[in-house]
Write a protein that holds these residues in place. Structure first.
Motif, short mmCIF file in Angstrom:
data_model
loop_
_atom_site.label_atom_id
_atom_site.label_comp_id
_atom_site.label_asym_id
_atom_site.label_seq_id
_atom_site.Cartn_x
_atom_site.Cartn_y
_atom_site.Cartn_z
N THR A 65 28.32 -65.60 42.70
CA THR A 65 28.14 -64.17 42.79
C THR A 65 29.90 -63.82 42.64
N LEU A 66 30.03 -62.51 42.44
CA LEU A 66 31.41 -61.98 42.33
C LEU A 66 31.94 -61.21 43.37
N VAL A 67 33.28 -61.50 43.54
CA VAL A 67 34.07 -60.84 44.76
C VAL A 67 33.66 -59.39 44.70
N GLU A 68 33.74 -58.91 43.53
CA GLU A 68 33.54 -57.46 43.05
C GLU A 68 32.43 -57.50 41.92
N PRO A 69 31.32 -57.19 42.20
CA PRO A 69 30.21 -57.17 41.16
C PRO A 69 30.22 -56.33 40.33
N TYR A 70 29.85 -56.82 39.02
CA TYR A 70 29.54 -55.65 38.15
C TYR A 70 29.05 -54.28 38.49
N ASP A 71 29.17 -53.41 37.75
CA ASP A 71 28.60 -51.88 38.01
C ASP A 71 27.00 -52.32 37.06
N THR A 72 26.13 -51.94 37.71
CA THR A 72 24.82 -52.21 36.98
C THR A 72 24.50 -51.47 35.94
N ASP A 79 32.80 -52.05 29.48
CA ASP A 79 34.21 -51.42 29.85
C ASP A 79 34.96 -52.50 30.41
N ARG A 80 34.24 -52.84 31.58
CA ARG A 80 35.04 -53.63 32.58
C ARG A 80 35.50 -55.31 31.74
N CYS A 81 34.25 -55.65 31.03
CA CYS A 81 34.64 -56.88 30.20
C CYS A 81 35.75 -56.70 29.30
N LYS A 82 35.88 -55.41 28.69
CA LYS A 82 36.85 -55.25 27.71
C LYS A 82 38.23 -55.38 28.43
N THR A 90 39.53 -63.43 34.09
CA THR A 90 37.60 -63.22 34.44
C THR A 90 37.58 -62.93 35.70
N PRO A 91 36.49 -62.53 36.26
CA PRO A 91 36.36 -62.00 37.67
C PRO A 91 36.31 -63.14 38.58
N ASP A 92 36.87 -62.61 39.72
CA ASP A 92 36.81 -63.78 40.85
C ASP A 92 35.39 -63.92 41.08
N ILE A 93 35.20 -65.28 41.60
CA ILE A 93 33.84 -65.32 42.16
C ILE A 93 34.17 -66.06 43.52
N ASN A 94 33.04 -65.95 44.21
CA ASN A 94 33.01 -66.45 45.62
C ASN A 94 32.89 -67.76 45.67
N TRP A 113 26.79 -63.29 27.07
CA TRP A 113 27.51 -61.89 26.87
C TRP A 113 28.37 -61.96 25.62
N PHE A 114 28.30 -61.22 24.65
CA PHE A 114 29.30 -61.14 23.70
C PHE A 114 29.40 -62.62 22.90
N GLY A 115 28.20 -62.98 22.73
CA GLY A 115 28.07 -64.21 22.04
C GLY A 115 28.32 -65.48 22.78
N THR A 116 28.58 -65.63 23.98
CA THR A 116 28.68 -66.77 24.65
C THR A 116 28.34 -66.39 26.03
N TYR A 117 28.76 -67.61 27.13
CA TYR A 117 28.52 -67.39 28.62
C TYR A 117 29.29 -66.23 29.10
N ALA A 118 28.38 -65.40 30.05
CA ALA A 118 29.06 -64.37 30.76
C ALA A 118 30.31 -64.86 31.33
N PRO A 119 31.26 -64.09 31.52
CA PRO A 119 32.57 -64.24 32.01
C PRO A 119 32.74 -64.91 33.40
N PRO A 120 31.48 -64.54 34.32
CA PRO A 120 31.66 -65.32 35.73
C PRO A 120 31.81 -66.90 35.34
N ILE A 121 30.89 -67.39 34.26
CA ILE A 121 30.76 -68.82 33.98
C ILE A 121 32.23 -69.38 33.63
N ALA A 122 33.14 -68.53 32.90
CA ALA A 122 34.23 -68.87 32.50
C ALA A 122 35.12 -69.43 33.83
N THR A 123 34.98 -68.36 34.79
CA THR A 123 36.00 -68.58 36.04
C THR A 123 35.13 -69.80 36.67
N LEU A 124 34.03 -69.83 36.79
CA LEU A 124 33.47 -71.07 37.51
C LEU A 124 33.95 -72.33 36.56
N LEU A 125 33.82 -72.30 35.31
CA LEU A 125 34.36 -73.63 34.63
C LEU A 125 35.72 -73.93 34.99
#
Ligand SMILES: Cc1cc2nc3c(=O)[nH]c(=O)nc-3n(C[C@H](O)[C@H](O)[C@H](O)COP(=O)(O)O)c2cc1C
Length: 285
Positions: A65-72, A79-82, A90-94, A113-125
Motif C-alpha cells: 500500500t502507498l503512503v499517499e495512494p494514487y487518485d482513482t 499525471d502523477r506518474c509523469k 517513486t511513491p513511498d510505500i508503507n 504501467w507504461f510497459g513495466t511494473y507499476a512504480p510502487p514495485i520499483a519502490t519495493l524492489l
C-alpha cells in the motif's frame, strides 16, 4: 568387485537425485518452502490473481500500500506518474508486515504501467533483498508487458532466481483460475494436471483467413492497431482450440522511436477455442 558395483550404484543414485531435484525443484522436496505473495493492485485485477495463487498454495499474502495512494482517476494517475518520473522518484510505500528474509519463494504481482511494473514495485524492489530467493513475477495488463517487466526485475535484483512469470489481460480475468492452476503445476509449485502445448512451428506469411482471425482478435482493443504479417499455430486444450503466434506491424502513429522496447514489429498471441471468437492473450513488444 563388490566395492566397484557399490560405487557404480552410488553414482547412479546421485545422477537420478540430481536430475530429480532439477525437475521437481527445491520447493517441493524435503521441508515445505515458505511462500509469500506480495502484490500491488490499483483496481483489483492483480489482487484477484494474488489471492488465487495464495489460496492454492496456502501461502502468506500481503498487499503493498502507498503512503499517499494514487487518485482513482486514470488521467490523474498518469499525471502523477509523469511528475514523479521527472523528479526521479517513486511513491513511498508503507512498511511490510512480513519479513521477506523469512521466505524461500516470493511471488511479486503488479499491474503493467507504461510497459513495466507499476512504480510502487520499483519502490519495493529498492527496499527488499531477494538475493538467493526464488522469485515468481505475475501481472495483469491491458495488452502485455510481462516479459519487459521481468527483465527490469532481474536487473534490479540480479542475485534472485527469477522463475517464468504469469501474465493475464485485464479483459480475460475469467481465465485466471484455470490459467493459475496450470501455471503453478507447470512451475512445480503445486500438484495437478496441466496442458503443455507443443512448440510453435516456424512462422509462414499470413493467409487471408489467418489475417481475419488476427483482425477479429484485436478489433475492439483501441490501443492496438496492427497488421499481421506472419504466423504459426499449434493445437491447445486437447484439440479443443488453436493458439496462434502472429508477427505484426504496429501501425500506431505514436510508437516512440527513441524507446528501444517499442519497436514497430510486435508478437501477438491469439487463442481460438472451439465455438468462441478469437481473442488475443498478450502482445510482446
Ligand atoms: C497509469 C496506467 C498505465 C498503464 N499502462 C499500461 C501499459 O503500458 N500496458 C498495458 O498493457 N496496460 C497498461 N495499463 C493497464 C493495466 O495494466 C491493467 O488495467 C491492469 O489490469 C490493472 O491492474 P490492477 O487492477 O491490479 O490495478 C495501465 C494502467 C494504468 C492505470
Amino acid at each position: 568387485m563388490k566395492i566397484l558395483k557399490l560405487l557404480m550404484l552410488a553414482a547412479v543414485v546421485m545422477i537420478v537425485a540430481t536430475s530429480c531435484s532439477h525437475n521437481s525443484m527445491r520447493v517441493k522436496r524435503g521441508k515445505a518452502p515458505k511462500m509469500l505473495v506480495l502484490y500491488y493492485s490499483q483496481t483489483s485485477n492483480t489482487k484477484t490473481v494474488a489471492q488465487e495463487i495464495a489460496t492454492r498454495l496456502h501461502a502468506d499474502i500481503e498487499e503493498i500500500t502507498l503512503v499517499e495512494p494514487y487518485d482513482t482517476a486514470f488521467q490523474a494517475t498518469i499525471d502523477r506518474c509523469k511528475a514523479d518520473r521527472e523528479k526521479g522518484i517513486t511513491p513511498d510505500i508503507n512498511p511490510l508486515k512480513n519479513n521477506v528474509a523469512d521466505y524461500d519463494v516470493v511471488f511479486i504481482g503488479y499491474p503493467i504501467w507504461f510497459g513495466t511494473y507499476a512504480p510502487p514495485i520499483a519502490t519495493l524492489l529498492d527496499k527488499i533483498d531477494l538475493s538467493g530467493k526464488t522469485v515468481v513475477p505475475f501481472c495483469t495488463f491491458g495488452s502485455g508487458g510481462l516479459e519487459s517487466s521481468v527483465k527490469d526485475l532481474a536487473a534490479r535484483q540480479p542475485e534472485a532466481t527469477i522463475r517464468q512469470g504469469y501474465g493475464v489481460r485485464a479483459a480475460r480475468m475469467d481465465a485466471v483460475p484455470k490459467e493459475v492452476e496450470d501455471f503453478l503445476a507447470r512451475n512445480f509449485f503445486a500438484d495437478g494436471k496441466f496442458d503443455m502445448p507443443e512448440p510453435f512451428p516456424e512462422q509462414h506469411p499470413v493467409s487471408a483467413d489467418e489475417a481475419a482471425i488476427f483482425d477479429a482478435a484485436v478489433n475492439g482493443y483501441p490501443m492496438l492497431n496492427a497488421k499481421a504479417t506472419a504466423v504459426a499455430s499449434r493445437t491447445i486444450l486437447d484439440g479443443d482450440g488453436t493458439e496462434y503466434l502472429f508477427t505484426a506491424q504496429d501501425m500506431r502513429q505514436d510508437v516512440n522511436p527513441s524507446d528501444s522496447r517499442l519497436t514497430s514489429e510486435i508478437q501477438v498471441y491469439v487463442i481460438v477455442e472451439k465455438g468462441k471468437s478469437p481473442e488475443f492473450t498478450k502482445v510482446v513488444r
